[in-house]
Structures are given as C-alpha cells and as structure tokens.
Scaffold this active site. Structure first.
Site, short mmCIF file in Angstrom:
data_model
loop_
_atom_site.label_atom_id
_atom_site.label_comp_id
_atom_site.label_asym_id
_atom_site.label_seq_id
_atom_site.Cartn_x
_atom_site.Cartn_y
_atom_site.Cartn_z
CE LYS A 1 2.45 3.37 0.13
NZ LYS A 1 1.98 2.98 -1.19
CE LYS B 1 -6.89 -1.85 7.57
NZ LYS B 1 -6.95 -0.64 6.74
CE LYS C 1 1.09 -6.59 0.69
NZ LYS C 1 2.34 -5.92 0.99
#
Ligand code: TRP
Length: 334
Positions: A112, A195, A198
């Site tokens: 991240k 995968k 969103k």
C-alpha cells in the site's frame, strides 16, 4: 459456552459476489456456532479514505449489505469501530509493546505504501496494531479472515503475547484464524485469471450486491466463455469455465466436482443461462433487502447504535483491566 469470534470489514463502496461468497456468507453461517462480533472498521478505512461523505455513505451501505446477507443483529453484535473508543485507546497501548521490526515485515504495508514510503501515513504503518486491538478488546478467540489477512492475524497473536509478557501473564487469549474457504476465490467474469474486484474498470466483470435481477442475469450471460466442448475444471487452460463452475457450486452449495461432472456435456451458453437463473434466485432477494434497508437509514442507524452499546459493554471492562495492568492511576476522589 460458545467461542467468541471477531471480524472486521472496511466500509468500502461496491461489495460484490467475491466478498459475499468469500467472506460475508461465512460470517452469517458462523453465527450458528459462535458468539459473533462484526465490526465495520471506519478507523482502518481512514488510512486511505479522506472523503467524509463517502465514509458516511459507505458505512451505512456496508451495514445494509451485512444485514441483507444474514448477519442477525439479535444474535450477533454489529457495530461501527469508531463508536467504541476502546479500540483507539487499546491500539495506543499495544503500539507501546510492538517492535518496529514486526511492522516492517508486513507485506500489506509495503504494497500500500509503494515506493514513496516516506510519505505513507503513520496510520497505515500502525494499521495492523489497530487490528490487533479490535480483536483483543473483546478477548476474541477466533477470527475468520481471508488468506490476505493471515499475516496480520499472526501479528495479532505476537502482540497479544508481547502484552502478556510485559504486563499480565495469560491476560489476552491468542486469537486463532479461521481461514475462509479458498475454493470461494471468485474471479472476474471478463478474465478468469484476475480476482473479481471493485477496481476493475468494466462493471460487467463483477456482480455487485447492489445489482438487480436484470443486471445479474445479463452479466452472467455476457460472461467470457471459451471454445472447448462442455464444461470442466482446468485452472490453467480454462480459467473462465473453472470460475463459473466454482460460482455455481458456491451458490448451489454443492461440491464442485459434482457440479462439474453434471455439466461435462453442457454447452457453455446453456450453462451460463442456468447459472444466471441460479444467481438471480439466490442473490436477487439479498439485493432487494439491501435496497429496502438503504431506503430506511434510520433502521440501520438504530441497529448500529444498539450494536455499539453492546460492544462497549464487552470492551470497556477489558480496557479497564488493561489500564490497571499498565499501572495507570485511575481518577478517584476520597
Ligand atoms: N484488515 C481487515 C481487512 O482489510 C479488516 C479488519 C480490521 C479486521 N480489523 C479486523 C479483520 C479484525 C479481522 C479482525 O480485511
């Protein structure tokens, strides 16, 4: 006495079929065998979301999704993390027993933070300590999580041990992971090797929990096919067929091998129609219930307020014991 479960989900917009089959449905099933505490972790979301309107709306949206998917607020505690201040205070205390070296090993932080680590927020670095505080504030014994959270859960155990060593032997139980079924790994409808997410550009790649019957049906019928005869599980050369068979088996709650054997001779297009019908039958009621709840925010808020009270009633006594173990002078008047 049933064992106690704690798990958390971030308030993000756009929960999809992968979230449902991979996690939320299991959360609902676990209610039969455990005392469950489910938390919408807005303090964690603050590490990446700095949009108050989105935070507010997404928190209700995720609450509606969890309720629609069968989290029963009479049986389980469903609440919002920032409503119970014990999480933040315990996180600080745990910060003080957690070596930097442990946090430096966290792969999620590295991912991240990316290359620009100097600019990553301290909260992102401390994220797994807050996660440990979530679990330990309830002395939870089991934590249902996906593979991606395994490392954070191991860290929670290490932090619990560190606190126990420093302040009070056997104070925190070491939380054990309940790793959720890996076969429920749901892939994109447009690319069976990625995968379902969103963040993929095409909305046709995923079934959102907010999709109605028409959208669900259309997306399955337009899902990517291959040109082999019949259906079969073959991760390497038939990722799309494998994914759709998995989705079918998960929705029908039947063994994957059996579903595959049944459809060995079915044409891809006919299978997609069958899958679309099954998906509509299983998901449209959830979607309708979610919409009903979203149209009644007062009901959601009342459920969450009740959940926060019940959560605080468990966490505050634990926090009091932690404060005493640390030697904090409690406010008293003689
Ligand atoms: N980090 C978890 C995730 O992104 C969410 C989470 C926060 C959590 N606190 C938790 C999960 C405590 C389990 C237990 O999925």
């Amino acid at each position: 006495m049933k064992g106690r479960i704690f798990s958390g989900v971030q308030p993000t917009h756009g929960l999809h079929l992968g979230n449902y089959l991979g996690a939320i449905r299991n959360w609902a099933e676990l209610q039969a065998a455990y005392d469950c505490i489910y938390c919408i972790v807005d303090l964690h979301a603050l590490t990446t979301v700095h949009d108050p309107r989105a935070m507010h709306a997404n928190t209700r949206e995720v609450a509606a999704a969890l309720l629609a998917c069968g989290i029963d607020p009479r049986r389980s505690v469903l609440f919002v993390q920032s409503n119970v201040f014990a999480h933040a205070e315990l996180a600080w205390i745990l910060n003080c027993v957690t070596p930097l070296g442990w946090l430096n090993r966290m792969t999620q932080f590295k991912e991240k933070a990316g290359k620009n680590r100097e600019n990553a927020a301290l909260g992102l670095y401390a994220y797994p300590v807050l996660q440990a505080a979530d679990i330990l504030a309830y002395k939870a014994e089991y934590v249902p999580v996906g593979e991606d959270q395994k490392q954070h859960l191991e860290l929670s155990r290490d932090i619990a041990s560190a606190f126990n060593r420093a302040f009070a032997e056997d104070f925190f139980p070491l939380p054990a992971p309940l790793i959720l079924d890996a076969t429920a790994r749901i892939m994109s409808l447009r690319d069976g090797t990625k995968k379902m997410s969103k963040s993929e550009a095409s909305d046709m790649s995923r079934i959102n929990l907010t999709d109605d019957a028409e959208a669900i049906s259309l997306k399955f019928q337009k899902a990517k096919s291959d040109s082999f005869e019949g259906l079969a599980i073959d991760e390497a050369s038939r990722p799309e067929a494998t994914n759709l068979l998995r989705i079918y088996a998960a929705l029908a709650e039947r063994p994957l091998a059996e579903v595959a054997a049944d459809h060995a001779g079915t044409q891809f297009s006919a299978f997609k129609r069958e899958l679309a019908d099954l998906a509509v039958a299983k998901l449209a009621p959830l979607n309708a219930e979610m919409r009903r709840l979203m149209a009644d925010p007062a009901q959601i808020d009342a459920i969450l307020a009740d959940g926060a009270e019940r959560a605080a009633a468990i966490a505050l006594p634990v926090l009091e014991e932690v404060r005493a173990a640390c030697g904090f002078l409690r406010p008293t008047r003689g």
